[in-house]
Design a protein around this motif. Sequence first.
Motif, short mmCIF file in Angstrom:
data_model
loop_
_atom_site.label_atom_id
_atom_site.label_comp_id
_atom_site.label_asym_id
_atom_site.label_seq_id
_atom_site.Cartn_x
_atom_site.Cartn_y
_atom_site.Cartn_z
N ALA A 82 0.84 -1.21 0.00
CA ALA A 82 0.00 0.00 0.00
C ALA A 82 0.87 1.26 0.00
O ALA A 82 0.56 2.24 -0.68
CB ALA A 82 -0.95 -0.01 1.20
N PHE A 83 1.96 1.21 0.74
CA PHE A 83 2.88 2.35 0.76
C PHE A 83 3.48 2.57 -0.63
O PHE A 83 3.58 3.72 -1.08
CB PHE A 83 4.00 2.12 1.78
CG PHE A 83 5.02 3.22 1.78
CD1 PHE A 83 4.78 4.39 2.46
CD2 PHE A 83 6.21 3.08 1.09
CE1 PHE A 83 5.72 5.42 2.44
CE2 PHE A 83 7.15 4.09 1.07
CZ PHE A 83 6.90 5.27 1.75
N MET A 84 3.88 1.51 -1.30
CA MET A 84 4.46 1.66 -2.64
C MET A 84 3.45 2.25 -3.61
O MET A 84 3.79 3.09 -4.45
CB MET A 84 4.97 0.32 -3.18
CG MET A 84 6.10 -0.29 -2.39
SD MET A 84 7.48 0.82 -2.08
CE MET A 84 8.36 -0.15 -0.88
N ALA A 179 12.60 -3.54 -1.57
CA ALA A 179 11.96 -3.37 -0.26
C ALA A 179 10.86 -4.40 -0.05
O ALA A 179 10.76 -5.00 1.03
CB ALA A 179 11.41 -1.96 -0.11
N LEU A 180 10.04 -4.63 -1.06
CA LEU A 180 8.97 -5.61 -0.92
C LEU A 180 9.53 -7.01 -0.67
O LEU A 180 8.92 -7.81 0.06
CB LEU A 180 8.04 -5.59 -2.15
CG LEU A 180 7.13 -4.36 -2.22
CD1 LEU A 180 6.37 -4.36 -3.54
CD2 LEU A 180 6.19 -4.31 -1.04
N LEU A 182 12.08 -7.66 1.11
CA LEU A 182 12.39 -7.71 2.54
C LEU A 182 11.14 -7.97 3.37
O LEU A 182 11.20 -8.60 4.42
CB LEU A 182 13.04 -6.39 2.99
CG LEU A 182 14.40 -6.08 2.40
CD1 LEU A 182 14.85 -4.68 2.82
CD2 LEU A 182 15.42 -7.12 2.84
N PHE A 183 10.01 -7.47 2.90
CA PHE A 183 8.76 -7.70 3.64
C PHE A 183 8.24 -9.12 3.43
O PHE A 183 7.48 -9.62 4.25
CB PHE A 183 7.71 -6.66 3.24
CG PHE A 183 7.91 -5.35 3.92
CD1 PHE A 183 7.30 -5.06 5.13
CD2 PHE A 183 8.74 -4.39 3.38
CE1 PHE A 183 7.50 -3.86 5.77
CE2 PHE A 183 8.95 -3.17 4.00
CZ PHE A 183 8.33 -2.91 5.21
N ALA A 184 8.66 -9.77 2.36
CA ALA A 184 8.26 -11.16 2.14
C ALA A 184 8.87 -12.06 3.19
O ALA A 184 8.34 -13.11 3.51
CB ALA A 184 8.69 -11.61 0.74
N GLU A 185 9.99 -11.60 3.77
CA GLU A 185 10.69 -12.37 4.79
C GLU A 185 10.10 -12.15 6.18
O GLU A 185 10.49 -12.79 7.13
CB GLU A 185 12.17 -11.99 4.81
CG GLU A 185 12.87 -12.28 3.49
CD GLU A 185 14.24 -11.63 3.41
OE1 GLU A 185 14.69 -11.00 4.39
OE2 GLU A 185 14.86 -11.73 2.34
N SER A 186 9.19 -11.19 6.30
CA SER A 186 8.62 -10.84 7.62
C SER A 186 7.71 -11.92 8.14
O SER A 186 6.97 -12.55 7.47
CB SER A 186 7.83 -9.53 7.51
OG SER A 186 8.68 -8.49 7.15
#
Length: 186
Positions: A82-84, A179-180, A182-186
Amino acid sequence: MAKETRGRMVDAAVDSLREHGLQGMSFTDVLARSGAARGAIYHHFPGGKNQLATEAATQHGREVRDRLAELGAADPRGVATAFMEFARPVAQAAAQGAGCAVAAVTVPADEENGELCRSAAATFASWTEQLEQNLRQAGLAPTDAEEKAALLVALLEGAQVLCRASGSTEPFERTARAALALFAES
């Protein structure tokens, strides 16, 4: 009527900061864009250009933070996505020559403009805090949320500079993909 004139002047200053930066922002431009009379500058902004620029950057910063508060998602990657989507039009505008009104007040970062830099720092911190809150609500651990929120704000600001310099949105798209991931690893 006075509040309306003042508001139009602040809006015009935001546009001028985005297009020309602090050094290029002129009272003549602000007056022309706002339709205000010449005497209105010092009536509404007795502190001159720095006061007008501070208020413009602060207003723009509040508007961005309000939009960031609306980014809802069920998980951290959803928040980042959503930020992107929020940031993509900003990158497109940067590729066409418009920058960030908040970042504009940090250049030059000398003692005369110390108040402007402090205002910008507080604004960037508020964006980071809002994104951190969004990420925590979406289930990210506090430390990760803080670090990734800072990453997103740095991505937005840095990508604008790179997009403006290159005249392309490709720098934003590359950093958004990274960046996305990195969020896939969250």
